[in-house]
Design a protein around this motif. Structure first.
Motif, mmCIF file in Angstrom:
data_model
loop_
_atom_site.group_PDB
_atom_site.id
_atom_site.type_symbol
_atom_site.label_atom_id
_atom_site.label_comp_id
_atom_site.label_asym_id
_atom_site.label_seq_id
_atom_site.Cartn_x
_atom_site.Cartn_y
_atom_site.Cartn_z
ATOM 1 N N ARG A 1 -14.925 -15.236 -1.228
ATOM 2 C CA ARG A 1 -16.265 -14.865 -0.744
ATOM 3 C C ARG A 1 -16.227 -14.318 0.678
ATOM 4 N NH1 ARG A 1 -17.741 -19.896 -2.964
ATOM 5 N NH2 ARG A 1 -18.016 -20.763 -0.866
ATOM 6 N N ARG A 2 -15.263 -14.768 1.455
ATOM 7 C CA ARG A 2 -15.213 -14.359 2.861
ATOM 8 C C ARG A 2 -14.291 -13.171 3.124
ATOM 9 N NH1 ARG A 2 -15.774 -19.867 6.519
ATOM 10 N NH2 ARG A 2 -17.616 -20.689 5.437
ATOM 11 N N GLY A 3 -13.836 -12.513 2.063
ATOM 12 C CA GLY A 3 -13.128 -11.247 2.234
ATOM 13 C C GLY A 3 -11.646 -11.330 2.496
ATOM 14 N N ALA A 4 -10.994 -12.418 2.067
ATOM 15 C CA ALA A 4 -9.550 -12.544 2.298
ATOM 16 C C ALA A 4 -8.768 -11.459 1.573
ATOM 17 C CB ALA A 4 -9.072 -13.926 1.863
ATOM 18 N N VAL A 5 -9.200 -11.110 0.365
ATOM 19 C CA VAL A 5 -8.455 -10.144 -0.436
ATOM 20 C C VAL A 5 -8.393 -8.788 0.260
ATOM 21 C CG1 VAL A 5 -8.445 -8.849 -2.603
ATOM 22 C CG2 VAL A 5 -8.911 -11.298 -2.618
ATOM 23 N N SER A 6 -9.516 -8.307 0.764
ATOM 24 C CA SER A 6 -9.531 -6.995 1.408
ATOM 25 C C SER A 6 -8.621 -6.953 2.626
ATOM 26 C CB SER A 6 -10.962 -6.618 1.808
ATOM 27 O OG SER A 6 -11.507 -7.567 2.698
ATOM 28 N N ARG A 7 -8.550 -8.039 3.362
ATOM 29 C CA ARG A 7 -7.688 -8.078 4.544
ATOM 30 C C ARG A 7 -6.211 -8.104 4.153
ATOM 31 N NH1 ARG A 7 -12.478 -10.374 6.027
ATOM 32 N NH2 ARG A 7 -13.160 -10.079 8.183
ATOM 33 N N LEU A 8 -5.879 -8.848 3.106
ATOM 34 C CA LEU A 8 -4.492 -8.888 2.644
ATOM 35 C C LEU A 8 -4.049 -7.528 2.103
ATOM 36 C CD1 LEU A 8 -4.634 -12.347 0.838
ATOM 37 C CD2 LEU A 8 -3.282 -11.834 2.887
ATOM 38 N N VAL A 9 -4.935 -6.871 1.372
ATOM 39 C CA VAL A 9 -4.615 -5.548 0.841
ATOM 40 C C VAL A 9 -4.434 -4.546 1.979
ATOM 41 C CG1 VAL A 9 -5.489 -3.622 -0.532
ATOM 42 C CG2 VAL A 9 -5.744 -5.954 -1.364
ATOM 43 N N ALA A 10 -5.291 -4.638 2.984
ATOM 44 C CA ALA A 10 -5.170 -3.735 4.133
ATOM 45 C C ALA A 10 -3.812 -3.885 4.807
ATOM 46 C CB ALA A 10 -6.294 -4.010 5.136
ATOM 47 N N ILE A 11 -3.290 -5.114 4.862
ATOM 48 C CA ILE A 11 -1.968 -5.350 5.454
ATOM 49 C C ILE A 11 -0.887 -4.657 4.621
ATOM 50 C CG2 ILE A 11 -0.237 -7.122 5.964
ATOM 51 C CD1 ILE A 11 -2.589 -9.020 6.586
ATOM 52 N N LEU A 12 -0.999 -4.721 3.298
ATOM 53 C CA LEU A 12 -0.024 -4.062 2.432
ATOM 54 C C LEU A 12 0.021 -2.555 2.682
ATOM 55 C CD1 LEU A 12 -0.639 -5.884 -0.983
ATOM 56 C CD2 LEU A 12 1.327 -6.147 0.531
ATOM 57 N N PHE A 13 -1.136 -1.964 2.938
ATOM 58 C CA PHE A 13 -1.179 -0.526 3.192
ATOM 59 C C PHE A 13 -0.728 -0.187 4.616
ATOM 60 C CE2 PHE A 13 -3.861 -0.395 -0.593
ATOM 61 C CZ PHE A 13 -3.416 0.789 -1.185
ATOM 62 N N ARG A 14 -0.981 -1.086 5.552
ATOM 63 C CA ARG A 14 -0.617 -0.817 6.956
ATOM 64 C C ARG A 14 0.874 -0.990 7.200
ATOM 65 N NH1 ARG A 14 -4.194 -5.103 9.583
ATOM 66 N NH2 ARG A 14 -2.915 -4.736 11.432
ATOM 67 N N PHE A 15 1.519 -1.905 6.485
ATOM 68 C CA PHE A 15 2.938 -2.200 6.721
ATOM 69 C C PHE A 15 3.698 -2.119 5.397
ATOM 70 C CE2 PHE A 15 0.392 -4.670 9.774
ATOM 71 C CZ PHE A 15 0.844 -4.120 10.964
ATOM 72 N N PRO A 16 3.884 -0.919 4.865
ATOM 73 C CA PRO A 16 4.463 -0.780 3.520
ATOM 74 C C PRO A 16 5.951 -1.080 3.419
ATOM 75 C CG PRO A 16 4.126 1.373 4.515
ATOM 76 C CD PRO A 16 3.522 0.382 5.449
ATOM 77 N N ASP A 17 6.655 -1.126 4.529
ATOM 78 C CA ASP A 17 8.116 -1.300 4.471
ATOM 79 C C ASP A 17 8.582 -2.638 5.030
ATOM 80 O OD1 ASP A 17 8.437 1.310 3.413
ATOM 81 O OD2 ASP A 17 8.188 2.141 5.429
ATOM 82 N N LYS A 18 7.677 -3.578 5.185
ATOM 83 C CA LYS A 18 8.028 -4.887 5.726
ATOM 84 C C LYS A 18 8.087 -5.896 4.584
ATOM 85 C CE LYS A 18 8.023 -3.084 9.802
ATOM 86 N NZ LYS A 18 9.296 -2.856 10.519
ATOM 87 N N ASP A 19 9.307 -6.152 4.074
ATOM 88 C CA ASP A 19 9.471 -6.930 2.846
ATOM 89 C C ASP A 19 8.903 -8.340 2.948
ATOM 90 O OD1 ASP A 19 10.672 -4.751 1.753
ATOM 91 O OD2 ASP A 19 12.723 -5.486 1.987
ATOM 92 N N ALA A 20 9.211 -9.058 4.030
ATOM 93 C CA ALA A 20 8.768 -10.449 4.147
ATOM 94 C C ALA A 20 7.246 -10.529 4.189
ATOM 95 C CB ALA A 20 9.371 -11.085 5.398
ATOM 96 N N LEU A 21 6.625 -9.647 4.952
ATOM 97 C CA LEU A 21 5.172 -9.630 5.060
ATOM 98 C C LEU A 21 4.545 -9.225 3.730
ATOM 99 C CD1 LEU A 21 2.698 -9.953 6.853
ATOM 100 C CD2 LEU A 21 3.040 -7.611 7.678
ATOM 101 N N GLU A 22 5.161 -8.279 3.064
ATOM 102 C CA GLU A 22 4.678 -7.808 1.761
ATOM 103 C C GLU A 22 4.701 -8.944 0.739
ATOM 104 O OE1 GLU A 22 7.039 -4.873 -0.844
ATOM 105 O OE2 GLU A 22 5.691 -3.611 0.338
ATOM 106 N N GLU A 23 5.798 -9.686 0.699
ATOM 107 C CA GLU A 23 5.950 -10.759 -0.276
ATOM 108 C C GLU A 23 4.916 -11.857 -0.084
ATOM 109 O OE1 GLU A 23 9.945 -12.137 -0.104
ATOM 110 O OE2 GLU A 23 10.812 -10.234 -0.790
ATOM 111 N N VAL A 24 4.692 -12.258 1.162
ATOM 112 C CA VAL A 24 3.764 -13.358 1.392
ATOM 113 C C VAL A 24 2.330 -12.924 1.110
ATOM 114 C CG1 VAL A 24 3.335 -12.988 3.873
ATOM 115 C CG2 VAL A 24 3.275 -15.300 2.940
#
Length: 294
Positions: A146-169
Protein backbone atom coordinates in the motif's frame (compact mmCIF):
# COMPACT_ATOMS: atom_id res chain seq x y z
CA UNK A 1 43.24 -39.61 35.04
CA UNK A 2 39.53 -39.86 34.40
CA UNK A 3 38.35 -38.82 30.93
CA UNK A 4 35.48 -36.33 30.91
CA UNK A 5 33.64 -36.07 27.58
CA UNK A 6 33.26 -32.62 26.09
CA UNK A 7 29.72 -31.33 26.29
CA UNK A 8 28.38 -28.76 23.83
CA UNK A 9 26.92 -25.82 25.72
CA UNK A 10 24.54 -23.50 23.83
CA UNK A 11 25.78 -19.94 23.43
CA UNK A 12 24.33 -17.72 26.12
CA UNK A 13 24.99 -14.12 27.00
CA UNK A 14 26.97 -13.92 30.22
CA UNK A 15 26.62 -10.99 32.61
CA UNK A 16 29.43 -9.10 30.88
CA UNK A 17 27.76 -9.54 27.50
CA UNK A 18 24.49 -8.26 28.93
CA UNK A 19 26.25 -5.31 30.54
CA UNK A 20 27.94 -4.34 27.27
CA UNK A 21 24.72 -4.63 25.31
CA UNK A 22 22.62 -2.83 27.91
CA UNK A 23 25.18 -0.04 28.17
CA UNK A 24 25.16 0.36 24.38
CA UNK A 25 21.36 0.37 24.22
CA UNK A 26 21.14 2.85 27.07
CA UNK A 27 23.62 5.17 25.38
CA UNK A 28 21.71 5.03 22.09
CA UNK A 29 18.47 5.83 23.89
CA UNK A 30 20.00 8.82 25.71
CA UNK A 31 22.20 10.21 22.93
CA UNK A 32 20.17 9.13 19.95
CA UNK A 33 18.13 12.25 19.33
CA UNK A 34 21.31 14.24 18.66
CA UNK A 35 22.79 11.58 16.34
CA UNK A 36 26.39 12.48 17.14
CA UNK A 37 28.49 10.09 15.06
CA UNK A 38 31.57 9.77 17.29
CA UNK A 39 29.49 9.01 20.36
CA UNK A 40 26.89 6.72 18.84
CA UNK A 41 28.91 4.70 16.32
CA UNK A 42 30.63 2.34 18.80
CA UNK A 43 27.33 1.64 20.55
CA UNK A 44 25.54 0.87 17.29
CA UNK A 45 28.42 -1.46 16.36
CA UNK A 46 28.08 -3.26 19.70
CA UNK A 47 24.38 -3.90 19.11
CA UNK A 48 25.03 -4.94 15.49
CA UNK A 49 27.67 -7.49 16.55
CA UNK A 50 25.43 -9.08 19.18
CA UNK A 51 22.48 -9.31 16.80
CA UNK A 52 24.59 -10.75 13.94
CA UNK A 53 25.96 -13.40 16.29
CA UNK A 54 22.38 -14.20 17.35
CA UNK A 55 23.33 -14.02 21.01
CA UNK A 56 20.56 -15.30 23.22
CA UNK A 57 18.39 -12.53 24.61
CA UNK A 58 19.89 -9.77 22.46
CA UNK A 59 16.78 -9.28 20.31
CA UNK A 60 14.55 -9.11 23.36
CA UNK A 61 16.84 -6.51 24.93
CA UNK A 62 16.57 -4.36 21.82
CA UNK A 63 12.78 -4.47 22.07
CA UNK A 64 12.81 -3.56 25.75
CA UNK A 65 15.28 -0.71 25.20
CA UNK A 66 12.94 1.29 22.99
CA UNK A 67 15.64 2.34 20.49
CA UNK A 68 13.67 1.52 17.33
CA UNK A 69 12.29 5.09 16.90
CA UNK A 70 15.87 6.39 17.15
CA UNK A 71 16.95 4.00 14.40
CA UNK A 72 14.09 5.33 12.27
CA UNK A 73 15.28 8.88 12.93
CA UNK A 74 18.82 7.95 11.91
CA UNK A 75 17.59 6.40 8.64
CA UNK A 76 15.56 9.50 7.78
CA UNK A 77 18.39 11.89 8.61
CA UNK A 78 20.64 10.61 5.77
CA UNK A 79 23.63 11.48 7.93
CA UNK A 80 26.93 9.72 8.62
CA UNK A 81 25.20 7.06 10.76
CA UNK A 82 22.53 6.14 8.22
CA UNK A 83 24.45 3.31 6.52
CA UNK A 84 25.42 1.67 9.82
CA UNK A 85 21.82 2.02 10.99
CA UNK A 86 20.55 0.35 7.80
CA UNK A 87 22.91 -2.59 8.41
CA UNK A 88 21.58 -2.92 11.95
CA UNK A 89 17.93 -2.72 10.86
CA UNK A 90 18.55 -5.37 8.18
CA UNK A 91 19.91 -7.72 10.86
CA UNK A 92 17.06 -6.89 13.24
CA UNK A 93 14.62 -7.73 10.43
CA UNK A 94 15.62 -11.40 10.87
CA UNK A 95 14.19 -11.32 14.39
CA UNK A 96 10.40 -11.61 14.42
CA UNK A 97 10.21 -10.35 17.98
CA UNK A 98 11.85 -7.08 16.87
CA UNK A 99 10.05 -6.80 13.52
CA UNK A 100 6.70 -6.56 15.26
CA UNK A 101 7.65 -3.08 16.45
CA UNK A 102 8.89 -1.71 13.12
CA UNK A 103 5.55 -0.16 12.16
CA UNK A 104 4.87 1.71 15.40
CA UNK A 105 8.50 2.90 15.56
CA UNK A 106 8.29 4.57 12.13
CA UNK A 107 10.83 2.22 10.57
CA UNK A 108 8.55 1.26 7.66
CA UNK A 109 8.33 4.87 6.49
CA UNK A 110 12.04 5.38 7.10
CA UNK A 111 13.01 2.30 5.06
CA UNK A 112 10.78 3.34 2.15
CA UNK A 113 12.32 6.80 2.22
CA UNK A 114 15.82 5.28 2.14
CA UNK A 115 14.89 3.38 -1.05
CA UNK A 116 15.07 6.68 -2.95
CA UNK A 117 18.75 7.17 -2.05
CA UNK A 118 21.54 7.11 -4.64
CA UNK A 119 23.90 5.26 -2.25
CA UNK A 120 24.01 1.70 -3.56
CA UNK A 121 25.21 0.16 -0.31
CA UNK A 122 22.43 1.88 1.61
CA UNK A 123 19.92 0.61 -0.97
CA UNK A 124 21.30 -2.93 -0.60
CA UNK A 125 20.78 -3.07 3.17
CA UNK A 126 17.43 -1.28 3.00
CA UNK A 127 16.04 -3.66 0.36
CA UNK A 128 17.37 -6.60 2.38
CA UNK A 129 15.53 -5.37 5.47
CA UNK A 130 12.28 -5.09 3.48
CA UNK A 131 12.78 -8.55 1.98
CA UNK A 132 13.39 -10.16 5.36
CA UNK A 133 10.54 -8.48 7.20
CA UNK A 134 8.01 -9.33 4.48
CA UNK A 135 9.17 -12.92 3.90
CA UNK A 136 6.61 -14.54 6.21
CA UNK A 137 4.44 -11.61 7.27
CA UNK A 138 1.21 -10.95 5.37
CA UNK A 139 0.72 -7.89 7.57
CA UNK A 140 3.92 -6.25 6.35
CA UNK A 141 3.37 -7.45 2.79
CA UNK A 142 0.06 -5.59 2.66
CA UNK A 143 1.43 -2.52 4.41
CA UNK A 144 4.48 -2.22 2.16
CA UNK A 145 2.37 -2.79 -0.96
CA UNK A 146 0.00 0.00 0.00
CA UNK A 147 2.88 2.37 0.69
CA UNK A 148 4.58 1.92 -2.67
CA UNK A 149 7.48 -0.41 -1.90
CA UNK A 150 7.15 -2.20 -5.24
CA UNK A 151 7.55 0.94 -7.35
CA UNK A 152 10.68 1.95 -5.46
CA UNK A 153 12.25 -1.50 -5.79
CA UNK A 154 11.49 -1.58 -9.51
CA UNK A 155 12.98 1.89 -9.94
CA UNK A 156 16.21 0.59 -8.37
CA UNK A 157 16.33 -2.27 -10.90
CA UNK A 158 16.11 0.22 -13.75
CA UNK A 159 18.59 2.68 -12.20
CA UNK A 160 21.30 0.10 -11.45
CA UNK A 161 20.98 -2.63 -14.11
CA UNK A 162 24.50 -4.05 -13.74
CA UNK A 163 24.76 -4.37 -9.96
CA UNK A 164 24.22 -8.08 -9.29
CA UNK A 165 24.00 -8.02 -5.48
CA UNK A 166 21.56 -5.10 -5.46
CA UNK A 167 19.54 -6.67 -8.27
CA UNK A 168 19.22 -9.99 -6.43
CA UNK A 169 18.04 -8.51 -3.15
CA UNK A 170 15.46 -6.31 -4.92
CA UNK A 171 14.10 -9.34 -6.82
CA UNK A 172 13.88 -11.36 -3.60
CA UNK A 173 12.07 -8.45 -1.94
CA UNK A 174 9.54 -8.29 -4.80
CA UNK A 175 8.92 -12.04 -4.50
CA UNK A 176 8.45 -11.81 -0.74
CA UNK A 177 6.07 -8.88 -1.09
CA UNK A 178 3.98 -11.12 -3.34
CA UNK A 179 3.83 -13.73 -0.57
CA UNK A 180 6.18 -16.31 -2.08
CA UNK A 181 8.43 -16.54 0.95
CA UNK A 182 11.82 -16.68 -0.77
CA UNK A 183 14.28 -17.23 2.06
CA UNK A 184 17.95 -16.29 1.67
CA UNK A 185 18.90 -19.78 2.83
CA UNK A 186 17.21 -21.27 -0.26
CA UNK A 187 20.25 -20.34 -2.35
CA UNK A 188 18.22 -18.83 -5.20
CA UNK A 189 20.44 -17.92 -8.17
CA UNK A 190 19.23 -15.05 -10.36
CA UNK A 191 19.99 -14.65 -14.04
CA UNK A 192 18.89 -12.11 -16.64
CA UNK A 193 16.63 -13.49 -19.34
CA UNK A 194 15.97 -12.36 -22.88
CA UNK A 195 13.26 -9.75 -23.30
CA UNK A 196 11.21 -9.40 -26.48
CA UNK A 197 9.45 -6.21 -25.48
CA UNK A 198 10.94 -2.71 -25.33
CA UNK A 199 11.24 -1.37 -21.80
CA UNK A 200 10.99 -4.83 -20.25
CA UNK A 201 13.55 -6.68 -18.10
CA UNK A 202 13.29 -10.41 -17.49
CA UNK A 203 14.88 -12.33 -14.61
CA UNK A 204 15.01 -16.05 -13.77
CA UNK A 205 15.45 -17.16 -10.18
CA UNK A 206 16.52 -20.79 -9.97
CA UNK A 207 16.64 -22.85 -6.78
CA UNK A 208 18.93 -25.87 -6.35
CA UNK A 209 17.54 -29.21 -7.51
CA UNK A 210 15.50 -31.17 -5.00
CA UNK A 211 16.71 -34.79 -4.80
CA UNK A 212 18.52 -34.21 -8.10
CA UNK A 213 15.28 -34.20 -10.09
CA UNK A 214 13.48 -30.85 -10.00
CA UNK A 215 13.98 -27.21 -9.19
CA UNK A 216 11.53 -24.36 -8.86
CA UNK A 217 12.02 -21.39 -11.14
CA UNK A 218 10.67 -17.91 -10.56
CA UNK A 219 10.14 -15.78 -13.63
CA UNK A 220 10.01 -12.02 -13.02
CA UNK A 221 9.07 -9.58 -15.77
CA UNK A 222 9.46 -5.89 -15.03
CA UNK A 223 8.13 -3.36 -17.54
CA UNK A 224 8.00 0.40 -17.77
CA UNK A 225 4.89 1.15 -19.83
CA UNK A 226 4.68 4.91 -19.22
CA UNK A 227 6.89 7.53 -17.52
CA UNK A 228 7.00 6.63 -13.85
CA UNK A 229 4.60 3.69 -14.31
CA UNK A 230 5.74 0.08 -13.95
CA UNK A 231 4.24 -3.40 -14.01
CA UNK A 232 5.70 -6.48 -12.35
CA UNK A 233 4.67 -9.99 -13.35
CA UNK A 234 5.89 -12.90 -11.19
CA UNK A 235 5.32 -16.57 -12.07
CA UNK A 236 6.55 -19.81 -10.54
CA UNK A 237 7.43 -22.91 -12.58
CA UNK A 238 8.79 -26.35 -11.86
CA UNK A 239 11.71 -27.48 -14.01
CA UNK A 240 12.52 -31.19 -14.15
CA UNK A 241 15.96 -32.52 -15.02
CA UNK A 242 16.68 -34.94 -17.85
CA UNK A 243 17.35 -37.71 -15.30
CA UNK A 244 13.76 -37.36 -14.06
CA UNK A 245 12.30 -37.82 -17.53
CA UNK A 246 14.70 -40.65 -18.38
CA UNK A 247 13.61 -42.38 -15.19
CA UNK A 248 10.01 -42.14 -16.38
CA UNK A 249 10.77 -43.34 -19.90
CA UNK A 250 10.50 -39.94 -21.56
CA UNK A 251 13.30 -38.99 -23.97
CA UNK A 252 12.71 -35.22 -23.86
CA UNK A 253 15.49 -33.51 -21.99
CA UNK A 254 13.79 -30.43 -20.56
CA UNK A 255 10.24 -29.84 -19.36
CA UNK A 256 8.71 -26.74 -17.87
CA UNK A 257 5.28 -26.49 -16.37
CA UNK A 258 3.48 -24.15 -13.95
CA UNK A 259 4.27 -24.79 -10.34
CA UNK A 260 1.20 -26.52 -8.86
CA UNK A 261 1.13 -24.54 -5.65
CA UNK A 262 2.03 -20.93 -5.03
CA UNK A 263 1.86 -21.12 -1.27
CA UNK A 264 -0.90 -19.40 0.66
CA UNK A 265 -3.94 -18.70 -1.48
CA UNK A 266 -4.95 -15.90 0.85
CA UNK A 267 -1.78 -14.00 -0.06
CA UNK A 268 -2.42 -14.60 -3.75
CA UNK A 269 -5.93 -13.21 -3.62
CA UNK A 270 -4.81 -10.20 -1.63
CA UNK A 271 -2.29 -9.25 -4.29
CA UNK A 272 -4.80 -9.60 -7.11
CA UNK A 273 -7.44 -7.70 -5.17
CA UNK A 274 -4.92 -4.94 -4.54
CA UNK A 275 -4.44 -4.64 -8.31
CA UNK A 276 -8.06 -5.21 -9.32
CA UNK A 277 -8.48 -1.86 -11.07
CA UNK A 278 -5.62 -2.51 -13.47
CA UNK A 279 -5.36 -6.29 -13.85
CA UNK A 280 -7.57 -7.80 -16.59
CA UNK A 281 -10.10 -10.34 -15.35
CA UNK A 282 -8.64 -12.89 -17.76
CA UNK A 283 -5.35 -13.07 -15.85
CA UNK A 284 -4.47 -16.55 -14.65
CA UNK A 285 -4.59 -17.00 -10.90
CA UNK A 286 -1.19 -18.70 -11.22
CA UNK A 287 0.33 -15.32 -12.05
CA UNK A 288 0.96 -12.65 -9.48
CA UNK A 289 0.86 -9.20 -10.97
CA UNK A 290 1.66 -5.76 -9.64
CA UNK A 291 0.76 -2.59 -11.50
CA UNK A 292 2.50 0.19 -9.67
CA UNK A 293 2.91 3.93 -9.89
CA UNK A 294 5.70 6.10 -8.57
Amino acid sequence: MKFVPHLHVPLRMNSKNFDNLNNALGAIRVLGLELIEDELKPHLNTVLTDIKERKKGAAEQVVISGILPILALSLRSRGPLTLLTAKLVAELAKESVVCKGFGDAGLITALLSALTSTDQELLLHTARAISRMSCDSSKYQDLLLRRGAVSRLVAILFRFPDKDALEEVCLEALCNLSGMGVAEEAGMVWERGVSVKPGESVFHGISPHTCGFASSVILVRVSQWAPGQYSVNIEVFQRCSSSFWNLHGNKQTTHWFPFPSLGSCSNLYKVIKFSTRTVPRTKSLKTRVFHTFL
